[in-house]
Design a protein around this motif. Structure first.
Motif, PDB file in Angstrom:
ATOM      1  N   VAL A  57     -12.183  11.270  -0.863  1.00 57.86           N
ATOM      2  CA  VAL A  57     -12.571  12.217  -1.916  1.00 57.86           C
ATOM      3  C   VAL A  57     -13.891  11.792  -2.547  1.00 57.86           C
ATOM      4  N   LEU A  58     -14.042  10.497  -2.830  1.00 55.99           N
ATOM      5  CA  LEU A  58     -15.289  10.006  -3.411  1.00 55.99           C
ATOM      6  C   LEU A  58     -16.462  10.231  -2.460  1.00 55.99           C
ATOM      7  N   ALA A  59     -16.249   9.926  -1.170  1.00 59.20           N
ATOM      8  CA  ALA A  59     -17.320  10.074  -0.188  1.00 59.20           C
ATOM      9  C   ALA A  59     -17.677  11.539   0.039  1.00 59.20           C
ATOM     10  N   LEU A  60     -16.673  12.409   0.097  1.00 62.13           N
ATOM     11  CA  LEU A  60     -16.945  13.837   0.278  1.00 62.13           C
ATOM     12  C   LEU A  60     -17.664  14.427  -0.927  1.00 62.13           C
ATOM     13  N   ALA A  61     -17.319  13.954  -2.127  1.00 65.75           N
ATOM     14  CA  ALA A  61     -17.995  14.426  -3.332  1.00 65.75           C
ATOM     15  C   ALA A  61     -19.484  14.089  -3.272  1.00 65.75           C
ATOM     16  N   VAL A  62     -19.796  12.875  -2.815  1.00 68.77           N
ATOM     17  CA  VAL A  62     -21.200  12.477  -2.672  1.00 68.77           C
ATOM     18  C   VAL A  62     -21.874  13.306  -1.587  1.00 68.77           C
ATOM     19  N   PHE A  63     -21.208  13.443  -0.452  1.00 70.62           N
ATOM     20  CA  PHE A  63     -21.784  14.169   0.688  1.00 70.62           C
ATOM     21  C   PHE A  63     -22.095  15.625   0.328  1.00 70.62           C
ATOM     22  N   LEU A  64     -21.135  16.307  -0.270  1.00 71.21           N
ATOM     23  CA  LEU A  64     -21.330  17.710  -0.626  1.00 71.21           C
ATOM     24  C   LEU A  64     -22.386  17.866  -1.718  1.00 71.21           C
TER      25      LEU A  64
ATOM     26  N   THR B 191      -8.356   1.983  -4.410  1.00 68.66           N
ATOM     27  CA  THR B 191      -9.483   2.171  -3.500  1.00 68.66           C
ATOM     28  C   THR B 191      -9.212   1.633  -2.100  1.00 68.66           C
ATOM     29  N   SER B 192      -7.996   1.156  -1.851  1.00 70.65           N
ATOM     30  CA  SER B 192      -7.608   0.770  -0.490  1.00 70.65           C
ATOM     31  C   SER B 192      -7.012   1.951   0.260  1.00 70.65           C
ATOM     32  N   HIS B 193      -6.869   3.083  -0.404  1.00 69.35           N
ATOM     33  CA  HIS B 193      -6.304   4.280   0.206  1.00 69.35           C
ATOM     34  C   HIS B 193      -7.411   5.255   0.569  1.00 69.35           C
ATOM     35  N   PHE B 194      -7.360   5.740   1.792  1.00 68.82           N
ATOM     36  CA  PHE B 194      -8.380   6.675   2.263  1.00 68.82           C
ATOM     37  C   PHE B 194      -8.330   7.993   1.483  1.00 68.82           C
ATOM     38  N   ALA B 195      -7.168   8.344   0.951  1.00 62.90           N
ATOM     39  CA  ALA B 195      -7.068   9.567   0.152  1.00 62.90           C
ATOM     40  C   ALA B 195      -7.996   9.511  -1.054  1.00 62.90           C
ATOM     41  N   VAL B 196      -8.223   8.314  -1.584  1.00 60.43           N
ATOM     42  CA  VAL B 196      -9.113   8.142  -2.742  1.00 60.43           C
ATOM     43  C   VAL B 196     -10.567   8.029  -2.289  1.00 60.43           C
TER      44      VAL B 196
ATOM     45  N   PRO C 117     -19.847  10.656   5.461  1.00 56.23           N
ATOM     46  CA  PRO C 117     -18.645  10.511   4.627  1.00 56.23           C
ATOM     47  C   PRO C 117     -17.550   9.696   5.290  1.00 56.23           C
ATOM     48  N   VAL C 118     -17.509   9.666   6.621  1.00 55.16           N
ATOM     49  CA  VAL C 118     -16.504   8.871   7.329  1.00 55.16           C
ATOM     50  C   VAL C 118     -16.779   7.385   7.129  1.00 55.16           C
ATOM     51  N   SER C 119     -18.006   6.966   7.456  1.00 50.15           N
ATOM     52  CA  SER C 119     -18.353   5.547   7.303  1.00 50.15           C
ATOM     53  C   SER C 119     -18.357   5.130   5.838  1.00 50.15           C
ATOM     54  N   HIS C 120     -18.772   6.039   4.961  1.00 54.10           N
ATOM     55  CA  HIS C 120     -18.836   5.767   3.522  1.00 54.10           C
ATOM     56  C   HIS C 120     -17.449   5.460   2.959  1.00 54.10           C
ATOM     57  N   SER C 121     -16.455   6.188   3.417  1.00 48.33           N
ATOM     58  CA  SER C 121     -15.091   6.012   2.894  1.00 48.33           C
ATOM     59  C   SER C 121     -14.350   4.881   3.586  1.00 48.33           C
ATOM     60  N   ILE C 122     -14.505   4.769   4.912  1.00 48.45           N
ATOM     61  CA  ILE C 122     -13.770   3.745   5.669  1.00 48.45           C
ATOM     62  C   ILE C 122     -14.234   2.346   5.286  1.00 48.45           C
ATOM     63  N   ARG C 123     -15.525   2.195   5.039  1.00 47.96           N
ATOM     64  CA  ARG C 123     -16.051   0.867   4.687  1.00 47.96           C
ATOM     65  C   ARG C 123     -15.377   0.315   3.437  1.00 47.96           C
ATOM     66  N   LEU C 124     -15.252   1.142   2.418  1.00 50.36           N
ATOM     67  CA  LEU C 124     -14.652   0.702   1.153  1.00 50.36           C
ATOM     68  C   LEU C 124     -13.161   0.443   1.306  1.00 50.36           C
ATOM     69  N   ALA C 125     -12.426   1.422   1.810  1.00 49.80           N
ATOM     70  CA  ALA C 125     -10.967   1.277   1.927  1.00 49.80           C
ATOM     71  C   ALA C 125     -10.591   0.203   2.934  1.00 49.80           C
ATOM     72  N   GLY C 126     -11.285   0.147   4.054  1.00 51.29           N
ATOM     73  CA  GLY C 126     -10.947  -0.816   5.095  1.00 51.29           C
ATOM     74  C   GLY C 126     -11.116  -2.255   4.659  1.00 51.29           C
ATOM     75  N   ASN C 127     -12.217  -2.557   3.972  1.00 44.84           N
ATOM     76  CA  ASN C 127     -12.453  -3.927   3.511  1.00 44.84           C
ATOM     77  C   ASN C 127     -11.406  -4.375   2.492  1.00 44.84           C
ATOM     78  N   LEU C 128     -11.069  -3.498   1.569  1.00 39.54           N
ATOM     79  CA  LEU C 128     -10.091  -3.866   0.541  1.00 39.54           C
ATOM     80  C   LEU C 128      -8.688  -3.991   1.136  1.00 39.54           C
ATOM     81  N   MET C 129      -8.328  -3.075   2.020  1.00 39.60           N
ATOM     82  CA  MET C 129      -7.009  -3.144   2.641  1.00 39.60           C
ATOM     83  C   MET C 129      -6.859  -4.411   3.467  1.00 39.60           C
TER      84      MET C 129
ATOM     85  N   PHE D 259       0.811  -1.214   0.000  1.00 37.66           N
ATOM     86  CA  PHE D 259       0.000   0.000   0.000  1.00 37.66           C
ATOM     87  C   PHE D 259       0.848   1.269   0.000  1.00 37.66           C
ATOM     88  N   ILE D 260       2.159   1.133  -0.113  1.00 34.23           N
ATOM     89  CA  ILE D 260       3.036   2.300  -0.103  1.00 34.23           C
ATOM     90  C   ILE D 260       2.939   3.037  -1.432  1.00 34.23           C
TER      91      ILE D 260
END
Length: 270
Positions: free
Chosen positions: A148-155, A140-145, A198-210, A39-40
């Motif tokens: 951004v996707l979750a914040l775009a939906v939220f906003l 999609t295992s990176h929270f930086a990605v 947006p927190v749960s929306h993003s962590i769920r995706l990245a956390g499961n894949l990581m 993941f580096i």
């Protein structure tokens, strides 16, 4: 002076530990692997620090995901026929799947936002599946990605909610069907849960894949041990099959939650 001594001692200790690990690995007396190294984020060309405009392995695999989507949805459907080709069939299946999802969850009013949701679903699906290729990088295992996707939906849904309903959008937080004494407490809970989206929306995706990719890497490390290699190989195959399923499910979950949030923006009344 003490700081310089401590720094030098730390460097020596690190070098000794690295040499010991290398010697142990060469001698076969221990197993050294780092499941999180995959993941580096690294520069794609050369070495050095990663800056804002540095082209990295993340950049490459994000670009490949876009190319793959373009290849399927544009090139794959360019020669539309009554008897569809494989690529056209897959594209039509994806289109119909997301279209029905949007219509079922948001209603007819939400179909005008179908292109955005379709793009979101296809990007996550392709990014997830490309990350399963050997020597690839799972963007999609990176929270930086994912953030951004979750914040775009939220906003987007928040702005849309106020544009469509004005101050009436605030009725989303006021549970009119509850007893009057409980409504202020429920309103606080609703507001907190809304901003946690947006927190749960993003962590769920990245956390499961990581987590899934890290487990596969761990089993791959154990496969080097002769005594347990058959078990490790079976575990890798099983985990890989599970990750294929997770790659699709997480894209589906992210998309359907987007539809649910869109429905709240279009119809905020409880």
């Amino acid at each position: 002076m003490a700081t310089e001594t401590d720094t030098h001692a730390a460097d020596v200790a690190a070098n000794v530990a690295h040499a010991a690990d290398a010697a142990a690995a060469d001698g076969g007396s221990s197993l050294v692997f780092h499941p999180m190294d995959q993941f580096i984020v690294k520069p794609l060309f050369g070495y050095g620090e990663v800056g804002m405009f540095t082209i990295t392995n993340v950049t490459l695999w994000l670009f490949l995901a876009i190319v793959a989507i373009f290849g399927l949805m544009v090139l794959g459907t360019s020669r539309r026929a009554v008897v569809p080709s494989r690529s056209q069939s897959i594209a039509e299946l994806a289109y119909g799947f997301v279209h029905k999802m949007v219509e079922d969850v948001t209603g007819k009013d939400g179909l005008k936002y179908f292109p955005y949701i379709m793009t979101l679903f296809m990007f996550i699906v392709f990014a997830n599946f490309l990350g399963l290729l050997p020597m690839s990088f799972t963007t999609t295992s990176h929270f930086a990605v994912t953030v951004v996707l979750a914040l775009a939906v939220f906003l987007t849904v928040t702005v849309l909610g106020f544009v469509k309903n004005g101050a009436g959008f605030l009725s989303l937080f006021w549970v009119a069907s509850a007893p009057l004494a409980l409504r202020p407490i429920l309103a606080i809970i609703e507001i907190i849960s809304y901003f946690v989206r947006p927190v749960s929306h993003s962590i769920r995706l990245a956390g499961n894949l990581m987590a899934g990719h890290a487990v596969i890497k761990v089993f791959a490390g154990f496969a080097a041990i002769v005594a347990v290699s058959p078990i490790a190989i079976v575990a890798i195959v099983a985990m890989y099959g599970l990750e294929i399923l997770v790659a699709f499910i997480q894209a589906y979950v992210f998309t359907i939650l987007t539809c649910v949030y869109l429905k709240d923006a279009l119809h905020p009344h409880h």
